[in-house]
Scaffold this motif. Sequence first.
Motif, PDB file in Angstrom:
ATOM      1  N   PHE A   9       4.245  -6.934   1.014  1.00 49.16           N
ATOM      2  CA  PHE A   9       3.547  -7.732   2.012  1.00 49.16           C
ATOM      3  C   PHE A   9       2.050  -7.535   1.810  1.00 49.16           C
ATOM      4  O   PHE A   9       1.570  -6.398   1.715  1.00 49.16           O
ATOM      5  CB  PHE A   9       3.956  -7.293   3.421  1.00 49.16           C
ATOM      6  N   VAL A  10       1.312  -8.637   1.705  1.00 47.18           N
ATOM      7  CA  VAL A  10      -0.116  -8.581   1.410  1.00 47.18           C
ATOM      8  C   VAL A  10      -0.924  -8.873   2.670  1.00 47.18           C
ATOM      9  O   VAL A  10      -0.779  -9.930   3.287  1.00 47.18           O
ATOM     10  CB  VAL A  10      -0.495  -9.574   0.295  1.00 47.18           C
ATOM     11  N   ILE A  11      -1.754  -7.907   3.026  1.00 45.54           N
ATOM     12  CA  ILE A  11      -2.657  -8.033   4.169  1.00 45.54           C
ATOM     13  C   ILE A  11      -4.035  -8.398   3.640  1.00 45.54           C
ATOM     14  O   ILE A  11      -4.599  -7.677   2.817  1.00 45.54           O
ATOM     15  CB  ILE A  11      -2.753  -6.692   4.933  1.00 45.54           C
ATOM     16  N   LEU A  72       6.423  -2.174  -0.054  1.00 41.28           N
ATOM     17  CA  LEU A  72       5.043  -1.972  -0.482  1.00 41.28           C
ATOM     18  C   LEU A  72       4.133  -2.892   0.324  1.00 41.28           C
ATOM     19  O   LEU A  72       4.507  -4.018   0.630  1.00 41.28           O
ATOM     20  CB  LEU A  72       4.905  -2.292  -1.980  1.00 41.28           C
ATOM     21  N   VAL A  73       2.944  -2.389   0.684  1.00 42.86           N
ATOM     22  CA  VAL A  73       1.913  -3.219   1.301  1.00 42.86           C
ATOM     23  C   VAL A  73       0.623  -3.046   0.515  1.00 42.86           C
ATOM     24  O   VAL A  73       0.222  -1.928   0.189  1.00 42.86           O
ATOM     25  CB  VAL A  73       1.685  -2.847   2.785  1.00 42.86           C
ATOM     26  N   VAL A  74       0.001  -4.176   0.170  1.00 42.32           N
ATOM     27  CA  VAL A  74      -1.340  -4.168  -0.416  1.00 42.32           C
ATOM     28  C   VAL A  74      -2.276  -4.762   0.621  1.00 42.32           C
ATOM     29  O   VAL A  74      -2.064  -5.891   1.075  1.00 42.32           O
ATOM     30  CB  VAL A  74      -1.402  -4.973  -1.724  1.00 42.32           C
ATOM     31  N   ALA A  75      -3.298  -3.995   1.020  1.00 43.12           N
ATOM     32  CA  ALA A  75      -4.235  -4.432   2.054  1.00 43.12           C
ATOM     33  C   ALA A  75      -5.623  -4.590   1.448  1.00 43.12           C
ATOM     34  O   ALA A  75      -6.234  -3.616   1.013  1.00 43.12           O
ATOM     35  CB  ALA A  75      -4.267  -3.422   3.200  1.00 43.12           C
ATOM     36  N   ASP A  76      -6.106  -5.840   1.408  1.00 43.54           N
ATOM     37  CA  ASP A  76      -7.465  -6.110   0.934  1.00 43.54           C
ATOM     38  C   ASP A  76      -8.376  -6.162   2.158  1.00 43.54           C
ATOM     39  O   ASP A  76      -8.288  -7.087   2.975  1.00 43.54           O
ATOM     40  CB  ASP A  76      -7.508  -7.430   0.169  1.00 43.54           C
ATOM     41  N   THR A  99       1.392   2.221   0.742  1.00 43.48           N
ATOM     42  CA  THR A  99       0.358   1.283   1.176  1.00 43.48           C
ATOM     43  C   THR A  99      -0.857   1.459   0.265  1.00 43.48           C
ATOM     44  O   THR A  99      -1.346   2.578   0.097  1.00 43.48           O
ATOM     45  CB  THR A  99      -0.045   1.535   2.638  1.00 43.48           C
ATOM     46  N   ILE A 100      -1.323   0.378  -0.317  1.00 41.16           N
ATOM     47  CA  ILE A 100      -2.478   0.419  -1.220  1.00 41.16           C
ATOM     48  C   ILE A 100      -3.620  -0.389  -0.595  1.00 41.16           C
ATOM     49  O   ILE A 100      -3.433  -1.550  -0.232  1.00 41.16           O
ATOM     50  CB  ILE A 100      -2.132  -0.163  -2.603  1.00 41.16           C
ATOM     51  N   ILE A 101      -4.772   0.247  -0.461  1.00 44.63           N
ATOM     52  CA  ILE A 101      -5.951  -0.439   0.064  1.00 44.63           C
ATOM     53  C   ILE A 101      -6.824  -0.860  -1.114  1.00 44.63           C
ATOM     54  O   ILE A 101      -7.111  -0.051  -2.005  1.00 44.63           O
ATOM     55  CB  ILE A 101      -6.763   0.474   1.000  1.00 44.63           C
ATOM     56  N   ILE A 102      -7.252  -2.127  -1.118  1.00 46.99           N
ATOM     57  CA  ILE A 102      -8.167  -2.584  -2.159  1.00 46.99           C
ATOM     58  C   ILE A 102      -9.388  -3.215  -1.499  1.00 46.99           C
ATOM     59  O   ILE A 102      -9.332  -3.640  -0.333  1.00 46.99           O
ATOM     60  CB  ILE A 102      -7.501  -3.567  -3.150  1.00 46.99           C
ATOM     61  N   LYS A 103     -10.494  -3.279  -2.233  1.00 49.59           N
ATOM     62  CA  LYS A 103     -11.721  -3.824  -1.662  1.00 49.59           C
ATOM     63  C   LYS A 103     -12.675  -4.255  -2.775  1.00 49.59           C
ATOM     64  O   LYS A 103     -12.731  -3.604  -3.821  1.00 49.59           O
ATOM     65  CB  LYS A 103     -12.411  -2.783  -0.771  1.00 49.59           C
ATOM     66  N   GLU A 104     -13.420  -5.310  -2.530  1.00 44.25           N
ATOM     67  CA  GLU A 104     -14.499  -5.700  -3.429  1.00 44.25           C
ATOM     68  C   GLU A 104     -15.511  -4.554  -3.475  1.00 44.25           C
ATOM     69  O   GLU A 104     -15.749  -3.874  -2.473  1.00 44.25           O
ATOM     70  CB  GLU A 104     -15.149  -6.975  -2.915  1.00 44.25           C
ATOM     71  N   GLU A 105     -16.095  -4.304  -4.644  1.00 41.63           N
ATOM     72  CA  GLU A 105     -16.841  -3.068  -4.863  1.00 41.63           C
ATOM     73  C   GLU A 105     -18.116  -2.930  -4.035  1.00 41.63           C
ATOM     74  O   GLU A 105     -18.590  -1.821  -3.795  1.00 41.63           O
ATOM     75  CB  GLU A 105     -17.197  -2.923  -6.345  1.00 41.63           C
TER      76      GLU A 105
END
Length: 413
Positions: A9-11, A72-76, A99-105
Amino acid sequence: MARLNKICFVIMGFGKKTDYSTGKTLDLDKTYKNIIQPAVESSGYQCVRADEIQDSGLIDKSMYALLMQAELVVADISTFNPNAIYELGIRHAVRPYSTIIIKEEEGKIPFDLDHNRIFHYKHLGEDIGTDESIRCQKALSKTIERVTKGSLVDSPLYDFIKDIKPPKLPQCEYRKIIGDLADREMHIFAIVEKAKDCMMNNKFEEAAKLWEKAAQTLPSEDYFLQQQALAVYKSKQPSELIALTDALRIIEELAPDGESNDPETLGLTGSIYKRMWLLNSDIECLKRAIKYYEKGFQIRNDYYTGENYALCLDMMSASEKNKEEKIYYAVAAKKARVRIIEILNDIGFSVENGDVNLEQKWAVATLSNCYYGLREDDKAKLFEDKFMLLAEAQWEKDTFTESKIKLLELTRK
């Protein structure tokens, strides 16, 4: 080919959003399409983004269910979309890991999240560069493998406060929510989840209709046609022979000329012909079953296809009148089983290895059958017991038992 069984699931926010800490506007749909979705699907997960199931802008029960249930959850958190931050908080409250957190740098990271490991990527605003997309897809795939394989705690709640138990969503409630989504045809994942639930409960006719709907919605995904064919022949409706004939017609859509290099398609086609042979004793059906099983085994050392290949060789041996041919097929079956055990041992399976999981259940079943075929019954029983613990659906247990009975009948004369 990766199988899209597990859900990610993508947040994230949708469309173009501005990060007010930098003044930079990002097209977040590009992040999803160029980085997240390809990395997630190549890792074997079905990718579901919140806007694909929402009836409105508000979080609803289906989103709560997925935040709890998704493997799995990927949270941008780029641009700090309040809905995304809120949904991430819910995920951290209900799941200790995966849960994986991602972000623009660019831009600041909120204080409450700055202790978490965050996957960074570079966004150009309107798009993401090709090299950056490729780099991030590979890196995110590796992160997914590491996070899901190790089950490391990534929720600050469960990291800081020990010995608390995460809440559980009752399966009956989850099935109802997913069923509602599937009935409204809100998203392909809901249709697939309902189809899998029907398979689990031996509702094969209903499952076949759902797999057909999924295949029509996403015709590029062979898996849905394969599952439709499986459900049709498992249904035995309106009769077993007609069901097998219908299943063969469906699977032949993946190989119009009778040729395929996909072990799943080859194995399923072999299985249909094997069952036809058991029904009508037509030796041509058995020969075709051997042909498809053998090819599937040779292409990718596919152990499950290989064991069925060995079983069909035993059937051919039992049917042969010529003594030398009878011996030839029996020896070929033995060699195939020895090879299968070598293959599985090479990838970490052994009699002493008790660490098997749900995804490995058919490898465990295959080892059991191989050892029964080689008359090593103590080892065979060990793996049989493991398989019965892992098998979720009754049809899986029935398939194993049917194969075992036939195997013993052929090899213990």
